[in-house]
Design a protein around this motif. Sequence first.
Motif, PDB file in Angstrom:
ATOM      1  N   SER A 175      17.073  34.812 107.551  1.00  6.90           N
ATOM      2  CA  SER A 175      16.408  33.905 106.264  1.00  6.90           C
ATOM      3  C   SER A 175      14.997  34.527 106.384  1.00  6.90           C
ATOM      4  O   SER A 175      14.271  34.927 105.251  1.00  6.90           O
ATOM      5  N   LEU A 176      14.196  34.869 107.440  1.00  9.55           N
ATOM      6  CA  LEU A 176      13.158  35.612 107.726  1.00  9.55           C
ATOM      7  C   LEU A 176      13.169  36.771 106.782  1.00  9.55           C
ATOM      8  O   LEU A 176      12.114  37.352 106.133  1.00  9.55           O
ATOM      9  N   ASN A 177      14.143  37.526 107.020  1.00 10.42           N
ATOM     10  CA  ASN A 177      13.909  39.057 106.508  1.00 10.42           C
ATOM     11  C   ASN A 177      14.193  38.828 104.985  1.00 10.42           C
ATOM     12  O   ASN A 177      13.659  39.695 104.538  1.00 10.42           O
ATOM     13  N   VAL A 178      15.100  38.089 104.665  1.00  8.67           N
ATOM     14  CA  VAL A 178      15.021  37.932 103.275  1.00  8.67           C
ATOM     15  C   VAL A 178      14.032  37.222 102.377  1.00  8.67           C
ATOM     16  O   VAL A 178      13.516  38.042 101.397  1.00  8.67           O
ATOM     17  N   TRP A 179      13.077  36.300 103.125  1.00 10.53           N
ATOM     18  CA  TRP A 179      12.083  36.019 102.524  1.00 10.53           C
ATOM     19  C   TRP A 179      11.017  37.080 102.656  1.00 10.53           C
ATOM     20  O   TRP A 179      10.329  37.503 101.474  1.00 10.53           O
ATOM     21  N   ALA A 180      10.717  37.993 103.582  1.00 10.70           N
ATOM     22  CA  ALA A 180       9.866  38.837 103.574  1.00 10.70           C
ATOM     23  C   ALA A 180      10.110  40.007 102.702  1.00 10.70           C
ATOM     24  O   ALA A 180       9.344  40.467 102.033  1.00 10.70           O
ATOM     25  N   SER A 181      11.302  40.299 102.503  1.00  5.81           N
ATOM     26  CA  SER A 181      11.758  41.385 101.436  1.00  5.81           C
ATOM     27  C   SER A 181      11.454  41.051 100.185  1.00  5.81           C
ATOM     28  O   SER A 181      11.123  41.799  99.508  1.00  5.81           O
ATOM     29  N   MET A 182      11.851  39.748  99.787  1.00  8.87           N
ATOM     30  CA  MET A 182      11.507  39.177  98.490  1.00  8.87           C
ATOM     31  C   MET A 182      10.084  39.324  98.064  1.00  8.87           C
ATOM     32  O   MET A 182       9.574  39.946  97.258  1.00  8.87           O
ATOM     33  N   ARG A 183       9.333  39.223  99.141  1.00 10.80           N
ATOM     34  CA  ARG A 183       7.509  39.059  99.082  1.00 10.80           C
ATOM     35  C   ARG A 183       7.397  40.627  98.660  1.00 10.80           C
ATOM     36  O   ARG A 183       6.411  40.744  97.975  1.00 10.80           O
ATOM     37  N   SER A 184       7.993  41.655  99.372  1.00 10.49           N
ATOM     38  CA  SER A 184       7.474  42.885  99.507  1.00 10.49           C
ATOM     39  C   SER A 184       7.849  43.449  98.098  1.00 10.49           C
ATOM     40  O   SER A 184       7.129  44.277  97.324  1.00 10.49           O
ATOM     41  N   GLN A 185       9.063  43.023  97.681  1.00 10.97           N
ATOM     42  CA  GLN A 185       9.625  43.596  96.445  1.00 10.97           C
ATOM     43  C   GLN A 185       8.516  43.123  95.310  1.00 10.97           C
ATOM     44  O   GLN A 185       8.388  43.768  94.247  1.00 10.97           O
ATOM     45  N   THR A 186       8.304  41.836  95.262  1.00 12.41           N
ATOM     46  CA  THR A 186       7.416  41.232  94.118  1.00 12.41           C
ATOM     47  C   THR A 186       6.108  42.157  94.245  1.00 12.41           C
ATOM     48  O   THR A 186       5.538  42.456  93.237  1.00 12.41           O
ATOM     49  N   LEU A 187       5.490  42.404  95.359  1.00  8.24           N
ATOM     50  CA  LEU A 187       4.344  43.087  95.376  1.00  8.24           C
ATOM     51  C   LEU A 187       4.597  44.741  94.892  1.00  8.24           C
ATOM     52  O   LEU A 187       3.753  45.281  94.095  1.00  8.24           O
ATOM     53  N   TRP A 188       5.747  45.095  95.492  1.00  5.75           N
ATOM     54  CA  TRP A 188       5.912  46.760  94.790  1.00  5.75           C
ATOM     55  C   TRP A 188       6.218  46.564  93.374  1.00  5.75           C
ATOM     56  O   TRP A 188       5.694  47.261  92.701  1.00  5.75           O
ATOM     57  N   ARG A 189       6.912  45.633  92.796  1.00  5.55           N
ATOM     58  CA  ARG A 189       7.098  45.480  91.360  1.00  5.55           C
ATOM     59  C   ARG A 189       6.051  45.098  90.790  1.00  5.55           C
ATOM     60  O   ARG A 189       5.690  45.838  89.568  1.00  5.55           O
ATOM     61  N   THR A 190       4.880  44.507  91.259  1.00 11.15           N
ATOM     62  CA  THR A 190       3.668  44.237  90.455  1.00 11.15           C
ATOM     63  C   THR A 190       2.704  45.862  90.563  1.00 11.15           C
ATOM     64  O   THR A 190       2.321  46.079  89.650  1.00 11.15           O
ATOM     65  N   VAL A 191       2.802  46.297  91.713  1.00  9.72           N
ATOM     66  CA  VAL A 191       2.231  47.574  91.637  1.00  9.72           C
ATOM     67  C   VAL A 191       2.837  48.551  90.938  1.00  9.72           C
ATOM     68  O   VAL A 191       2.000  49.369  90.126  1.00  9.72           O
ATOM     69  N   ALA A 192       4.012  48.624  90.930  1.00  6.60           N
ATOM     70  CA  ALA A 192       4.628  49.785  90.118  1.00  6.60           C
ATOM     71  C   ALA A 192       4.602  49.629  88.476  1.00  6.60           C
ATOM     72  O   ALA A 192       4.345  50.290  87.763  1.00  6.60           O
ATOM     73  N   GLY A 193       4.657  48.137  88.192  1.00  5.38           N
ATOM     74  CA  GLY A 193       4.305  47.813  86.821  1.00  5.38           C
ATOM     75  C   GLY A 193       2.972  48.063  86.543  1.00  5.38           C
ATOM     76  O   GLY A 193       2.610  48.693  85.101  1.00  5.38           O
ATOM     77  N   MET A 194       1.860  48.023  87.098  1.00  2.57           N
ATOM     78  CA  MET A 194       0.604  47.941  86.886  1.00  2.57           C
ATOM     79  C   MET A 194       0.279  49.589  86.706  1.00  2.57           C
ATOM     80  O   MET A 194      -0.352  50.072  85.974  1.00  2.57           O
ATOM     81  N   THR A 195       1.008  50.591  87.086  1.00  2.00           N
ATOM     82  CA  THR A 195       1.012  51.861  87.163  1.00  2.00           C
ATOM     83  C   THR A 195       1.337  52.384  85.700  1.00  2.00           C
ATOM     84  O   THR A 195       1.277  53.453  85.303  1.00  2.00           O
TER      85      THR A 195
END
Length: 117
Positions: A35-55
């Motif tokens: 469960s911790l891995n899924v939660w951390a992965s989702m947080r990282s993906q959200t950050l990645w999508r935000t940064v990727a979108g901003m570019t």
Amino acid sequence: EEEFKAFSARMAQSDRDWPQLGTMWDSYGDAEWKSLNVWASMRSQTLWRTVAGMTLYHQALETHFRLAKDTRTFQLASDSESSDRQRNKYVSEIFTCLISMQMYPFFDDVMFGHTNK
């Protein structure tokens, strides 16, 4: 840390056996780590999508400008090189404005006063 506390509280509500261990990572078992891995992965993906979108904002604004062919926004120069420079400057200014406006909710009175200078 607050986000993790909120996650842990949600987990405890849905799973009575969820341990209240905070950041004592070595104390979590395999089931909790899943469960911790899924939660951390989702947080990282959200950050990645935000940064990727901003570019992509600059490219999207530039494409929109080219397709709209809106010369009323500012007077384009006659030569294409100068026109490209002006368009790039215009798109960069819009991009900077979009990014800056996202910070408005966090401005104090002094910072907000600087926006009108």
